[in-house]
Structures are given as structure tokens and as C-alpha cells.
Design an enzyme around this catalytic site. Sequence first.
Site, PDB file in Angstrom:
ATOM      1  N   HIS A  23     -54.285  16.652   3.950  1.00 52.93           N
ATOM      2  CA  HIS A  23     -54.971  15.674   2.571  1.00 52.93           C
ATOM      3  C   HIS A  23     -53.413  15.884   2.558  1.00 52.93           C
ATOM      4  O   HIS A  23     -53.525  15.056   1.787  1.00 52.93           O
ATOM      5  CB  HIS A  23     -55.154  16.758   2.102  1.00 52.93           C
ATOM      6  CG  HIS A  23     -56.411  17.584   1.881  1.00 52.93           C
ATOM      7  ND1 HIS A  23     -57.122  18.650   2.570  1.00 52.93           N
ATOM      8  CD2 HIS A  23     -58.239  17.211   1.387  1.00 52.93           C
ATOM      9  CE1 HIS A  23     -58.384  18.393   2.873  1.00 52.93           C
ATOM     10  NE2 HIS A  23     -58.695  17.521   2.500  1.00 52.93           N
ATOM     11  N   ARG A  59     -60.976   9.215  -9.650  1.00 56.27           N
ATOM     12  CA  ARG A  59     -61.476   9.131  -8.571  1.00 56.27           C
ATOM     13  C   ARG A  59     -63.011   9.178  -9.211  1.00 56.27           C
ATOM     14  O   ARG A  59     -63.242   9.456  -9.796  1.00 56.27           O
ATOM     15  CB  ARG A  59     -61.654   9.940  -7.686  1.00 56.27           C
ATOM     16  CG  ARG A  59     -60.409   9.674  -6.865  1.00 56.27           C
ATOM     17  CD  ARG A  59     -60.947   8.259  -6.251  1.00 56.27           C
ATOM     18  NE  ARG A  59     -61.454   9.742  -4.564  1.00 56.27           N
ATOM     19  CZ  ARG A  59     -60.835   9.879  -3.226  1.00 56.27           C
ATOM     20  NH1 ARG A  59     -60.061  10.207  -2.947  1.00 56.27           N
ATOM     21  NH2 ARG A  59     -61.659  10.510  -2.612  1.00 56.27           N
ATOM     22  N   SER A  68     -62.858  11.076  11.578  1.00 46.94           N
ATOM     23  CA  SER A  68     -62.201  10.250  11.152  1.00 46.94           C
ATOM     24  C   SER A  68     -61.186   9.365  11.738  1.00 46.94           C
ATOM     25  O   SER A  68     -60.831  10.265  11.398  1.00 46.94           O
ATOM     26  CB  SER A  68     -62.983   9.208   9.567  1.00 46.94           C
ATOM     27  OG  SER A  68     -62.409  10.367   9.079  1.00 46.94           O
ATOM     28  N   HIS A  80     -72.285  35.186   7.048  1.00 46.87           N
ATOM     29  CA  HIS A  80     -73.514  34.854   7.866  1.00 46.87           C
ATOM     30  C   HIS A  80     -74.728  34.112   7.605  1.00 46.87           C
ATOM     31  O   HIS A  80     -75.786  33.780   9.392  1.00 46.87           O
ATOM     32  CB  HIS A  80     -73.925  36.180   7.056  1.00 46.87           C
ATOM     33  CG  HIS A  80     -73.254  37.712   7.164  1.00 46.87           C
ATOM     34  ND1 HIS A  80     -73.183  38.221   8.165  1.00 46.87           N
ATOM     35  CD2 HIS A  80     -72.515  38.371   6.149  1.00 46.87           C
ATOM     36  CE1 HIS A  80     -72.425  38.883   8.505  1.00 46.87           C
ATOM     37  NE2 HIS A  80     -72.229  39.743   6.913  1.00 46.87           N
ATOM     38  N   ASP A 115     -68.593   5.320   4.077  1.00 49.27           N
ATOM     39  CA  ASP A 115     -68.763   7.068   3.235  1.00 49.27           C
ATOM     40  C   ASP A 115     -69.779   6.818   3.455  1.00 49.27           C
ATOM     41  O   ASP A 115     -70.651   6.767   4.823  1.00 49.27           O
ATOM     42  CB  ASP A 115     -69.396   6.749   2.141  1.00 49.27           C
ATOM     43  CG  ASP A 115     -69.142   7.596   1.167  1.00 49.27           C
ATOM     44  OD1 ASP A 115     -68.691   8.121   0.827  1.00 49.27           O
ATOM     45  OD2 ASP A 115     -70.766   8.281   2.270  1.00 49.27           O
TER      46      ASP A 115
HETATM   47  N1  GLN Z   1     -66.996  14.040  10.102  1.00 49.88           N
HETATM   48  C1  GLN Z   1     -66.010  13.362   8.785  1.00 49.88           C
HETATM   49  C2  GLN Z   1     -64.701  12.765   8.169  1.00 49.88           C
HETATM   50  O1  GLN Z   1     -64.245  12.926   9.652  1.00 49.88           O
HETATM   51  C3  GLN Z   1     -66.309  14.701   8.211  1.00 49.88           C
HETATM   52  C4  GLN Z   1     -65.434  14.208   6.942  1.00 49.88           C
HETATM   53  C5  GLN Z   1     -65.998  15.838   6.523  1.00 49.88           C
HETATM   54  O2  GLN Z   1     -65.799  16.811   6.331  1.00 49.88           O
HETATM   55  N2  GLN Z   1     -65.888  15.364   3.983  1.00 49.88           N
HETATM   56  O3  GLN Z   1     -64.535  11.800   8.181  1.00 49.88           O
END
Ligand code: GLN
Length: 793
Positions: free
Chosen positions: A729, A549, A467, A686, A523
Site C-alpha cells: 500500500h 473513494r 495483479s 480455525h 476489478d
Molecule cells: N488477485 C488480486 C490482485 O492481485 C487480489 C486483490 C485483493 O486481494 N484485493 O489484485
Amino acid sequence: MDMKWILGVVKSVKYVSIVRHFHGSKITMASHIVGYPRMGPKRELKFALESFWDGKSSAEELQKVAANLRTSIWKQMADTGIKYIPSNTFSYYDQVLDTTAMLGAVPPRYNWTGGEIGFDTYFSMARGNASVPAMEMTKWFDTNYHFIVPELGPDVKFSYASHKAVDEYKEAKSLGVDTVPVLIGPVTYLLLSKPAKGVEKTFPLLSLLGKILPVYKEVIAELKAAGASWIQFDEPTLVKDLESHQLEAFTKAYAELESSLSGLNVLIETYFADVPVDAFKTLTALKGVSAFGFDLVRGTQTLDLIKGGFPSDKYLFAGVVDGRNIWANDLASSLSILQTLEGIVGKDKLVVSTSTSLLHTAVDLVNEPKLDKEIKSWLAFAAQKVVEVNALAKALAGQKDEAFFSANAEAQASRKSSPRVNNDAVQKAAAALKGSDHRRATNVSARLDAQQKKLNLPILPTTTIGSFPQTIELRRVRREYKAKKISEEEYVKAIKEEINKVVKIQEELDIDVLVHGEPERNDMVEYFGEQLSGFAFTANGWVQSYGSRCVKPPIIYGDVSRPKSMTVFWSTAAQSMTKRPMKGMLTGPVTILNWSFVRNDQPRFETCYQIALAIKDEVEDLEKAGITVIQIDEAALREGLPLRKSEHAFYLDWAVHSFRITNVGVLDTTQIHTHMCYSNFNDIIHSIIDMDADVITIENSRSDEKLLSVFREGVKYGAGIGPGVYDIHSPRIPSTEEIADRINKMLAVLETNILWVNPDCGLKTRKYTEVKPALQNMVAAAKQLRTQLASAK
Ligand code: GLN
Ligand code: ZN
């Protein structure tokens, strides 16, 4: 959101019955609710909290919304006839943080100077403030709820610093509702905490028991003085694999509390799984305890334990109504279990309850006018579950509501036979997968060679996770298209423009493997659920994830199939805009499963296999359409790991198998990526290898690069791997040096030719002003290392 509006909504959810009198007029049955959602039927608490945090409303206004929500919940339960109604299950943020506040265990960095803990200190711990970051948050057992991890050590001075439990008890009492105050038990609290910064990692947290029990005693004394006759301690850690010294802590703790608790009925509540045999023995032998609560939905063996011996004269709180799902209870079958239990513990000692707090389910089906009638008849949200618990208790007491039971039986039957649930072809295909082993024919190193011939990528190839920033404008376009305010043509044009913008940015940045940015997705699960058969969506089926949230999981009610391709249109459009490889982007079956409310009429793995087959079709359609790199995200694979070690192998086996099913049919030259983003992979490394993806991108930088230690310890990894080089984040922009440094650390433990360079996760929550410079530095770092590696040869 306007505060007046929020208050208005909260008032309107109050029940008509509010005017009725509760004391005496109603005969209550032996019924109990472990806990209840706090957010409100329309997330009123969320909006009130966020408005307060934004400085748009006062503390009093927030408190008023909260009080109104509590009132309506208590009254609803009282009115239904629930006998044991919980209090102190409300929280402004989190019940573990509430306990930290109760114990005055505020980490020094928040500069708390004593006295009753107010919003300032409380929300600083929860969310951080301008000068100090928040406390760590982690998952509450195997749910999607996150709690604030207590930070403890030998120097913490505990003191009674939040009277919330007593205040809430009194508040309910003044409304005419005598509640069961709920506290997180002292042992669970300590077992969930971590050593504070600067404290030895090996510090025995249970050694603090003697220091926190005095505070518990003060709380208990006040509750008694206020008139409480019952108290509930939540001790869910009892369902984990505990060591004997940890079990002994329970014995010690409750022996120590025994005299304070005398005169009270004490309920120890467990949930989320079976209580292991040794823990069951410890639990049922606890001193001063009069009642035990068990999760009889997830705890499938507890019933046998109880049959094997339950202490006489103790209450059994039987959690037969599922607190973690949205399905209507099968009342007839629950009633027969309850009757068996009644035969063991005696008529006056059996209490009907929920399996867990209802915190983990949606709030009220009343607010789902758009769900179709048939599906609705199969469902029960928290408000409906309260009614079910009471109906079961009444039936046990010989006052069965025949009409209610027969309507329930009818709904159960319709769910079993509905053609919307059953799809023979899908069931046969999924059943054929059981016990088989799906693997790509060629081994990974040969595949990587074949792919490299086609893709011709530099060493340390760069990519992103999928994204790109989700702008307000983008959300508006999606919303208006959904509401049919703009035409399909306009929508497609707008999304294509966005994709084109994202492609151009990546080309300018000189990223090697591109993504389309996912602008068409709200989403990562809902997007696929909406296009698959067997899924339903709610308007207000929100469940608290953390703080304010909430998430709204789709409901998987039937056999899953894929009527038509879901992503080919956008992926091919994106590929046509560039010569570089464009990753197809899918969500994997395990993640779709783990982030949904899953049907309970067949094992989870069967539903997972069905989703896997649908995703397999999509993978193959993408390949046919010329997409040569396909990413199948399994962000939630790790979090589905069962609580008990004895169940890990079985889960990992079908989860990994499901993933492999999705891509077993592709050519060697098609490169399959996967992505995961929750730390703590080391114990399942693994299984990750066994997924047999060609490339995995994986969260790494937020968890102090713990991931790399597994390779340092000698685990061989032969597929492509991209441990995240920076934390997405945070808004902070990492420098080129910092990223280069990270890559160097990875090169020390991983072969140069398998290493990829990418961020930790998708970029959708970030701004372009953060994303562009961060990616620029990332590419620069990769290039710098390529040059270094080339000259070192
Ligand atoms: N492909 C998703 C994104 O980039 C992966 C999101 C995630 O790992 N939570 O938003
Ligand atoms: Zn991720």
C-alpha cells in the site's frame, strides 16, 4: 475534472421543486430519513474534493459544490413530504472525523493551535500531509464504509472546535427546511476510538465521557438557540455485544445530558443489526430521550422485543426501508409491519424510517438510463427510498397512494416470477449442497507432496498475488475495446503483449510461481460478474468507501450461472509463454458475494453456493486446460463476519463450505491457493485452516505482523502459507535485509517447508519503478535464506 463542469452538474440536479415554498404548503407525514449519501448523483463531491486536493480549485469552489449538494438533498426530502429531515449527515470526508473535529481532539502531530478547525487540519488528519501520515482508517461496522479512528488518551484537551452541526442546521433553516441535526452519540464515539500512541493499550476510553460531554452540551445549547426542536444521536454500537459497564456508560451519558436536552425531542438511532435484549432495556430506559430508532431490516428480532414492551409516550422510528441495499421495498409487507407497530406504540408515536443511513446505497436510479426497464422496476436507490418512506407514512395516515402501491406490488410480483431471476437447474444444484460437507479426498500434506513432485519448487518459493501495475495505457486499451473503438483482435494482441511483458519481468526476477498480471480486469469482482448470468451493472450506482473513494458494486438479481469459461483463454495464453507454473487467477464466491448488492429474496448463503458452483466449473476448466496452480481469492471473507458473535459460526460455516465447493473436484496434483488481505485473522484462524487450501497468501506486514502471534501461541498450520513480506500500500521499497528479517521471524514460528515468500497483496496500484526493485529485493532475500538454511543443515 473542470470545476465549472462540476458546478454545472450540481445545479442541474437541483429539483424543479426548488422554487416552491415549503413552509405550510405541504402536509408532512410521520416520516424520517436516518442519513443520506454525500457524494452526489454523479460523484460531484468526489471530483470537487480531488480537484481541491490537487490545487486545481479553491476552498470556496469546494464549499459551493458541497452547499449545492446539501441544498438539493434537503429540498428533495422536503418536497417529498419527509417530516424529519436530517442535517449534519453531509461530510467532506467522514462523520467520525467530523466529531473528532467538533471535540477538538486533534492529535498533536498535526500542530493544530486552536480555533475553528479548517480544511488544512481536517484534511491532514484524513489524508496526511507532506510531513505527517494520516490517522488510521477502519471499517464502519460491517459496511464497506471506512471511518477515521479517533486517537484518545488522558491528556487530550477537548474543546468545541467545529461548529459544522450548527452551521448546517442554520443553513437548512435559511432555505426553509427545519431539520433534525444528527450527531454521533458520545458513547459510540468513544467505543470506536483507540488509545493514542504512547497511551497504555488498556486505557479505559469510556473514562473520557466526563470530558467530552461538556462539548456536546455546548453544541446542544447552540442548536437549541438556533431553533432546533429535535436532535438525533447515532448510537449504532448498541447493536454490538457490549459488556455491562459499556451499557452503563449510555445510562450515565444521557443522564448527564438530560438537563441540556430538556425542551428538545431526542432520538437515539441504532442500526445494522438487532439491539440485544439487555441493550434494549438500557436504551429504552434512558433519561431525557423521547424516541428510539431501530433497523427492522437486519434486526429481525427487534420486532419481538418491541412487542414484548415499549415505553409508553415514546416515539418509535421504524426502519423498514433498507438503507443498505438497492431493492425496492415490498410496500405491502412493510405496511403490515407498521400497522402491527402502530397497535403497540399508538398512532401518533410511530414514524416511518430507513433501516440505516442511506449512505450505504446508491444515489439515484434516474441516472441509470441503460439499466433495462424490468430490472429497474425492482430497484430503489436513495432518492427512491425517500419516496417509499413517505408513501408508507401516508398510507399509515390513511392517505394511501393506491397507484404507487399497486405499481410496487406489480414489480414485486414480476421479480418473483421472472425467468431472468429463476433458474431451476441452478436452484436444485445449490439446494443439494446444503447440509453436505465437501472436502478434497486426500489430506493436505499428501497433496503437497504430490504437487511438489510435479512442480519441483525450491524451499521458500516466491510468488506474487496476481495483479501487476495498471498503466494508463492499459486502461485506455480496455476502455477503447469496451467502447468498440478497437477490434477484438487488436485488444487481444495488446493484452497478450502486456502478459508477455509481465511474464518476462517475473522470469528475469527469477520468481518461481508466476502470474499473468490481470491486465484484462478492471476489478476483481466486476470482471467475473460481467461474465456470469444473474448480475446487472449500473452506470452511477456508486457508494462511498472512504473519503472521495467510491465503489460500484454489481447487483446480483437472479440465480447465478456461468455460460462459458471466463479465464481459460488468458491463463492458457500466459502459461504458453513460460515453462514455470502460471497461476490461474479467480475471485472466490464469498468475495464476489460480499462486494455486491445481493438479492434479498433468498438467504445469502444460497446465492453464495450458486456462485461457488460457477467458480467450481471454472476451476475444473482451468485444470483441464493444463493449469496446475489455481488461486481463488477470498479477500473479503473476513469482512463478511456478522457483527454479533452469536452469528459468526453460521456465517463461517457456509462461507468456508462455499470456498471448498469450488475446488473439491480437482486432482491431488493441482495446487489450490487462496489469498486474503484484511488484518485480524486471528479470531477466525480455525476457519481459515478449514478452507483446506494448499497454500494461502495473506496480508501480514501492515498489521504489525499480528498474524504470526497466532502461530506463536501454538496453532498448528500444515498447509503452505505466505504471510506478506512487505506492504504494497506504500510506495516505499523494502530492502533485502528488511525482508530477510521478516522471513526469519516467520521461520521462527512456521515450518520451513510450508513457507512461501510473497508481497501482502496485488500490485495493481503501484508503479513499475516501485514494483521491480521491491520484488528484486524480495527474491534476493528468499535466496539468501535458502543458502543459509542449506548450510545450517
Ligand atoms: N488477485 C488480486 C490482485 O492481485 C487480489 C486483490 C485483493 O486481494 N484485493 O489484485
Ligand atoms: Zn489482497
